[in-house]
Design a protein around this motif. Structure first.
Motif, short mmCIF file in Angstrom:
data_model
loop_
_atom_site.label_atom_id
_atom_site.label_comp_id
_atom_site.label_asym_id
_atom_site.label_seq_id
_atom_site.Cartn_x
_atom_site.Cartn_y
_atom_site.Cartn_z
N GLY A 219 7.82 -6.05 -26.90
CA GLY A 219 6.72 -7.00 -26.76
C GLY A 219 6.35 -7.32 -25.33
N ASP A 220 7.19 -6.92 -24.36
CA ASP A 220 6.83 -7.12 -22.96
C ASP A 220 5.58 -6.31 -22.61
N SER A 221 4.65 -6.92 -21.91
CA SER A 221 3.45 -6.22 -21.44
C SER A 221 3.69 -5.73 -20.02
N ILE A 222 3.49 -4.43 -19.79
CA ILE A 222 3.77 -3.81 -18.51
C ILE A 222 2.50 -3.17 -17.96
N PHE A 223 2.18 -3.45 -16.71
CA PHE A 223 1.03 -2.81 -16.08
C PHE A 223 1.32 -2.63 -14.60
N CYS A 224 0.73 -1.60 -14.03
CA CYS A 224 1.05 -1.19 -12.66
C CYS A 224 -0.23 -1.04 -11.85
N GLN A 225 -0.14 -1.40 -10.56
CA GLN A 225 -1.23 -1.11 -9.63
C GLN A 225 -0.71 -0.20 -8.53
N LEU A 226 -1.53 0.75 -8.15
CA LEU A 226 -1.19 1.73 -7.13
C LEU A 226 -2.24 1.63 -6.02
N MET A 227 -1.79 1.45 -4.77
CA MET A 227 -2.72 1.30 -3.67
C MET A 227 -2.43 2.34 -2.60
N THR A 228 -3.46 3.10 -2.22
CA THR A 228 -3.33 4.03 -1.10
C THR A 228 -3.33 3.22 0.20
N ILE A 229 -2.45 3.55 1.12
CA ILE A 229 -2.32 2.81 2.38
C ILE A 229 -2.16 3.79 3.53
N ASP A 230 -2.36 3.31 4.75
CA ASP A 230 -2.15 4.18 5.90
C ASP A 230 -0.67 4.16 6.32
N ARG A 231 -0.30 5.04 7.26
CA ARG A 231 1.10 5.22 7.61
C ARG A 231 1.75 3.96 8.21
N PRO A 232 1.10 3.20 9.11
CA PRO A 232 1.75 2.00 9.64
C PRO A 232 2.12 0.98 8.55
N VAL A 233 1.25 0.82 7.56
CA VAL A 233 1.54 -0.13 6.48
C VAL A 233 2.68 0.40 5.61
N TYR A 234 2.68 1.71 5.37
CA TYR A 234 3.80 2.34 4.65
C TYR A 234 5.12 2.08 5.37
N ASP A 235 5.12 2.27 6.68
CA ASP A 235 6.35 2.04 7.46
C ASP A 235 6.80 0.59 7.36
N TYR A 236 5.84 -0.34 7.35
CA TYR A 236 6.19 -1.76 7.23
C TYR A 236 6.90 -2.03 5.91
N PHE A 237 6.29 -1.60 4.80
CA PHE A 237 6.87 -1.86 3.49
C PHE A 237 8.19 -1.12 3.29
N ALA A 238 8.30 0.10 3.83
CA ALA A 238 9.55 0.85 3.71
C ALA A 238 10.66 0.13 4.44
N SER A 239 10.39 -0.39 5.65
CA SER A 239 11.42 -1.11 6.39
C SER A 239 11.72 -2.46 5.75
N LEU A 240 10.70 -3.10 5.14
CA LEU A 240 10.93 -4.34 4.42
C LEU A 240 11.86 -4.11 3.25
N ARG A 241 11.62 -3.04 2.51
CA ARG A 241 12.46 -2.70 1.36
C ARG A 241 13.90 -2.42 1.81
N ALA A 242 14.03 -1.66 2.89
CA ALA A 242 15.36 -1.30 3.37
C ALA A 242 16.12 -2.50 3.89
N GLY A 243 15.42 -3.49 4.44
CA GLY A 243 16.10 -4.63 5.05
C GLY A 243 16.23 -5.84 4.17
#
Length: 284
Positions: A219-243
């Motif tokens: 019964g859980d409702s699941i939905f996903c959003q996917l956003m294309t981003i540039d490399r600097p923003v990718y690096d920010y989120f990757a380092s945020l996830r790692a830290g």
């Protein structure tokens, strides 16, 4: 091989032993945190003071700032909206343009730029059972079309859940379930592929409180959003996830001495999946 390694690491994370460790964190004066984005759905900016790693209460957005987003010489002001507690504008971003964020607050000026890539249309998304090292895992799989097959492209995703299970009684609202970043390395030409381990069958059977946020219920409702981003923003989120586990702050792409990020991206969304454990197929 890359996929197998990811699953092994995911299983280790889900089954690892736990040990409590006390850290002596040094308190510092709060810093300004700016979380801004312009997408094909509009623009939003949230400005908050930083908080201690031991403080789980998110502060309210700081009012009184002058916030604008500019592209091609056209400047759009963002007004504070009390209902959503953020600065926002319904003006949609346009792909293949570079946007500049400007924030003036308490005599300080903050500025950042980000390029908005084209969207990656989502082709399919579903759950599968996958057996790895004799452990049956629930996997979320998503496929999208790569907007630039000849180039390295970067993506941010967030999976949300609306659960009406009795475990979540009293807070039956849409909440983030998982998020992360990825690029198109290892995907077939012209495609973007995400495979994410949600939880294990064992954890679902045991249904322990410490795993409730990971376990999906009928019964859980699941939905996903996917956003294309540039490399600097990718690096920010990757380092945020790692830290995240260590409380480390990633390097901001905003100039002026603050924390946070500014992203320009094209958002696509999946249809809603109403989860049913008995309907999940085996991965092939």
């Amino acid at each position: 091989m890359r996929k197998i390694l990811y699953f092994i690491l995911a299983i280790m994370a889900l089954t690892a032993c736990k040990k409590e460790i006390d850290f002596d964190f040094h308190e510092i004066e709060p810093l300004v945190v700016i979380e801004g984005r312009v997408t094909n759905e509009g623009s939003t900016v949230v400005i908050t003071p930083s908080r201690s790693v031991t403080d789980s209460v998110r502060p309210r957005c700081m009012q009184g700032a002058i916030v604008t987003i500019t592209a091609d010489g056209i400047t759009t002001p963002l007004a504070y909206d009390a209902a959503s507690d953020r600065y926002c504008s319904p003006v949609a971003g346009i792909e293949r343009k570079t946007y500049t964020l400007s924030v003036d607050l308490d005599g300080r000026h903050y500025e950042a730029s980000a390029y908005m890539p084209p969207p990656a249309p989502i082709l399919m998304a579903d759950f599968y059972w996958m057996t790895v090292l004799d452990e049956r895992m629930l996997v979320y799989e998503l496929w999208a079309a790569d907007p630039f097959p000849a180039d390295r492209n970067h993506y941010w995703y967030r999976i949300d859940r609306l659960s009406r299970h009795p475990h979540f009684e009293g807070r039956q609202t849409t909440e983030p379930y998982r998020w992360g970043v990825l690029d198109d390395r290892g995907s077939p030409p012209g495609k973007v592929f995400l495979d994410m381990v949600a939880t294990s069958e064992k954890a679902m059977d045991e249904d322990e409180e410490e795993n409730w946020k990971r376990i999906l219920y009928d019964g859980d409702s699941i939905f996903c959003q996917l956003m294309t981003i540039d490399r600097p923003v990718y690096d920010y989120f990757a380092s945020l996830r790692a830290g995240q586990s260590g409380g480390a702050n990633p390097r901001s792409n905003i100039a002026g001495g603050c924390l946070g990020y500014f992203a320009a991206g094209s958002v696509t969304r999946t249809d809603t999946i109403v989860f049913s454990r008995s309907s999940v197929m085996e991965w092939k």
